[in-house]
Design a protein around this motif. Structure first.
Motif, mmCIF file in Angstrom:
data_model
loop_
_atom_site.group_PDB
_atom_site.id
_atom_site.type_symbol
_atom_site.label_atom_id
_atom_site.label_comp_id
_atom_site.label_asym_id
_atom_site.label_seq_id
_atom_site.Cartn_x
_atom_site.Cartn_y
_atom_site.Cartn_z
ATOM 1 N N ALA A 238 0.827 -1.208 0.000
ATOM 2 C CA ALA A 238 0.000 0.000 0.000
ATOM 3 C C ALA A 238 0.862 1.260 0.000
ATOM 4 N N LEU A 239 1.954 1.255 0.757
ATOM 5 C CA LEU A 239 2.878 2.391 0.762
ATOM 6 C C LEU A 239 3.591 2.510 -0.580
ATOM 7 N N GLN A 240 3.954 1.386 -1.127
ATOM 8 C CA GLN A 240 4.651 1.363 -2.412
ATOM 9 C C GLN A 240 3.779 1.922 -3.530
ATOM 10 N N GLN A 241 2.491 1.601 -3.477
ATOM 11 C CA GLN A 241 1.566 2.019 -4.530
ATOM 12 C C GLN A 241 0.895 3.361 -4.246
ATOM 13 N N GLY A 242 1.076 3.900 -3.032
ATOM 14 C CA GLY A 242 0.474 5.178 -2.694
ATOM 15 C C GLY A 242 -0.960 5.097 -2.211
ATOM 16 N N THR A 243 -1.432 3.890 -1.917
ATOM 17 C CA THR A 243 -2.776 3.742 -1.347
ATOM 18 C C THR A 243 -2.841 4.439 0.006
ATOM 19 N N VAL A 244 -1.755 4.347 0.753
ATOM 20 C CA VAL A 244 -1.575 5.130 1.975
ATOM 21 C C VAL A 244 -0.223 5.827 1.880
ATOM 22 N N ASP A 245 -0.068 6.876 2.686
ATOM 23 C CA ASP A 245 1.184 7.638 2.672
ATOM 24 C C ASP A 245 2.064 7.354 3.879
ATOM 25 N N GLY A 246 1.466 6.846 4.960
ATOM 26 C CA GLY A 246 2.280 6.687 6.151
ATOM 27 C C GLY A 246 1.668 5.792 7.202
ATOM 28 N N LEU A 247 2.429 5.606 8.271
ATOM 29 C CA LEU A 247 1.989 4.820 9.419
ATOM 30 C C LEU A 247 2.512 5.466 10.683
ATOM 31 N N TYR A 248 1.884 5.126 11.794
ATOM 32 C CA TYR A 248 2.293 5.598 13.116
ATOM 33 C C TYR A 248 2.741 4.358 13.869
ATOM 34 N N GLY A 249 4.037 4.032 13.753
ATOM 35 C CA GLY A 249 4.513 2.760 14.280
ATOM 36 C C GLY A 249 5.789 2.902 15.078
ATOM 37 N N HIS A 250 6.155 1.839 15.774
ATOM 38 C CA HIS A 250 7.403 1.884 16.530
ATOM 39 C C HIS A 250 8.578 1.577 15.596
ATOM 40 N N PRO A 251 9.740 2.160 15.845
ATOM 41 C CA PRO A 251 10.874 2.044 14.920
ATOM 42 C C PRO A 251 11.329 0.617 14.635
ATOM 43 N N ILE A 252 11.400 -0.244 15.668
ATOM 44 C CA ILE A 252 11.897 -1.602 15.437
ATOM 45 C C ILE A 252 10.977 -2.365 14.495
ATOM 46 N N GLY A 253 9.678 -2.278 14.717
ATOM 47 C CA GLY A 253 8.735 -2.991 13.861
ATOM 48 C C GLY A 253 8.714 -2.442 12.446
ATOM 49 N N THR A 254 8.823 -1.126 12.324
ATOM 50 C CA THR A 254 8.826 -0.507 10.997
ATOM 51 C C THR A 254 10.053 -0.944 10.207
ATOM 52 N N TYR A 255 11.191 -0.931 10.871
ATOM 53 C CA TYR A 255 12.427 -1.353 10.212
ATOM 54 C C TYR A 255 12.416 -2.856 9.931
ATOM 55 N N GLY A 256 11.998 -3.648 10.928
ATOM 56 C CA GLY A 256 12.004 -5.101 10.780
ATOM 57 C C GLY A 256 11.090 -5.599 9.685
ATOM 58 N N ASN A 257 10.007 -4.868 9.432
ATOM 59 C CA ASN A 257 9.071 -5.247 8.371
ATOM 60 C C ASN A 257 9.396 -4.562 7.042
ATOM 61 N N LYS A 258 10.586 -3.960 6.976
ATOM 62 C CA LYS A 258 11.128 -3.363 5.748
ATOM 63 C C LYS A 258 10.303 -2.190 5.220
ATOM 64 N N LEU A 259 9.546 -1.548 6.105
ATOM 65 C CA LEU A 259 8.717 -0.428 5.670
ATOM 66 C C LEU A 259 9.536 0.837 5.434
ATOM 67 N N CYS A 260 10.774 0.847 5.926
ATOM 68 C CA CYS A 260 11.659 1.980 5.640
ATOM 69 C C CYS A 260 12.046 2.015 4.162
ATOM 70 N N GLU A 261 11.886 0.899 3.486
ATOM 71 C CA GLU A 261 12.175 0.852 2.052
ATOM 72 C C GLU A 261 11.162 1.657 1.247
ATOM 73 N N VAL A 262 9.976 1.863 1.824
ATOM 74 C CA VAL A 262 8.899 2.520 1.071
ATOM 75 C C VAL A 262 8.386 3.781 1.771
ATOM 76 N N THR A 263 9.184 4.331 2.702
ATOM 77 C CA THR A 263 8.858 5.620 3.317
ATOM 78 C C THR A 263 10.102 6.508 3.278
#
Length: 376
Positions: A238-263
């Motif tokens: 969803a972040l990759q395609q622009g369906t959503v622009d962001g999330l409100y998450g904790h840093p470890i989980g965001t990094y561990g789930n590779k969401l830093c690649e698309v933010t």
């Protein structure tokens, strides 16, 4: 109380989800367990039918579903939780672990447990609100001074019992342990034109993923952002395609789930935490011999040990996580004192609608949390 709603949801959804407890979903448990002595006897020529019967009678299989992904401190801690249960039960309990939301998101696995096809499941406070408001207080922005404050709340025996009793009263499930996911305050990870958001108004028009928590959506509204309910395991695409622009998450989980690649950006506002709970189903309690039985107490004690063990692993990871996030190309912004004051004001503005007599969060639990926080 949301017990009626929870039961209606089970009736509507359990049929479609119960396959996850019957091995017909093609998912493979994450851990391959060593056979117990009874099982070894059953497999030996000398064991015969007697050994097979003993193995079947002695080994209790628990199906455990969680969202954690391999390579994260949370997942490592879950594996230790399983090891503790199996060792302390002397092989009488075998745990089949389904990580990475293999059997569904938080809401789906809770429904599956209510329907009897899963034994232990994990849900964040926000996702649990569909069935119980017992943890709604944990979503209040600005309530906790730091992670240790929130952990102290969950370790307070009086508060812990109140929360556990409320959850059991709402959905008939017993909390095994409470987590402070990621061990740190949530941060904003997002994409937007104009660079990093320094003030709440900079988030106007940003589409934020939400669990569906009313408190979380009210906070986003204070910023002028919009809320898009979405399962966490759908977020990367969803972040990759622009369906959503962001999330409100904790840093470890965001990094561990590779969401830093698309933010592209991260703003550290230190205002909210993600609390979660692991729940034992009614069927699991019965399998273990009922509340107070030896095997039941083994699982419950392992749950309490898991809390501190997980906190320790996360703390070791936190020291370098922001450096790793920046190394992934994310621009991190830390607001100054005047700027953070504006962020905190938006959080406080949410309280009026949700805290008080007859509202989602009773004033009593807020007062208890504040009193515990005086020591921090």
């Amino acid at each position: 109380m949301k017990r009626t709603w929870a039961m209606m949801t089970v009736l509507a959804m359990a049929a479609s989800l119960c396959a996850c407890g019957k091995g017909g979903n093609g998912k493979v448990p994450a851990t391959a367990q060593q056979p117990t002595k009874a099982a070894e006897k059953a497999e030996s020529p000398e064991g015969g039918a007697e050994g097979a019967a003993a193995a079947k009678e002695d080994v209790i299989v628990l199906k455990y579903a969680a969202a954690e992904v391999p390579g994260t401190p949370e997942n490592d801690a879950n594996l230790n939780f399983i090891k503790t249960i199996e060792e302390k039960s002397n092989g009488k309990i075998k745990v089949e672990y389904y990580h990475s939301s293999q059997l569904g998101n938080d809401k789906q696995v809770v429904v599956a447990a209510l329907g009897g096809s899963l034994d232990i499941v994990k849900s964040s406070a926000g996702n649990l609100m569909d069935y119980s408001d017992a943890l709604a207080f944990a979503d209040l922005p600005g309530l906790f001074k730091n992670q240790k404050h929130l952990r102290a709340v969950f370790q307070d025996e009086v508060v812990r019992k109140e929360i556990s009793d409320d959850i059991f009263g709402d959905i008939g499930m017993v909390p095994v342990n409470f987590d402070v996911d990621g061990g740190a305050a949530r941060a904003l990870f997002y994409n937007r034109k104009g660079g990093a958001a320094k003030l709440p108004g900079d988030m106007k028009g940003v589409k934020m993923r939400t669990t569906g928590s009313e408190i979380e959506m009210a906070l986003f509204s204070q910023w002028g952002a919009s809320s898009v309910p979405m399962n966490f395991n759908e977020l990367y695409l969803a972040l990759q395609q622009g369906t959503v622009d962001g999330l409100y998450g904790h840093p470890i989980g965001t990094y561990g789930n590779k969401l830093c690649e698309v933010t592209k950006y991260c703003t550290v506002i230190d205002m909210s935490y993600i609390a979660s709970v692991q729940l034992m189903s009614k069927g699991c309690i019965e399998k273990l011999g009922g509340e107070g039985s030896e095997l039941y107490e083994i699982v419950m004690e392992a749950g309490k040990e898991l809390e501190l063990y997980k906190d320790k692993l996360i703390e070791e990871k936190l020291g370098s996580i922001m450096e790793q996030i920046q190394a992934d190309g994310v621009e991190v912004y830390v607001p100054g004192s005047q700027e953070i004051g504006q962020w905190r004001a938006t959080g406080q503005a949410v309280w009026e609608d949700y805290v008080g007599e007859g509202k989602m969060v009773p004033q009593k639990i807020v007062d208890e949390v504040v009193a515990i926080g005086e020591g921090f």
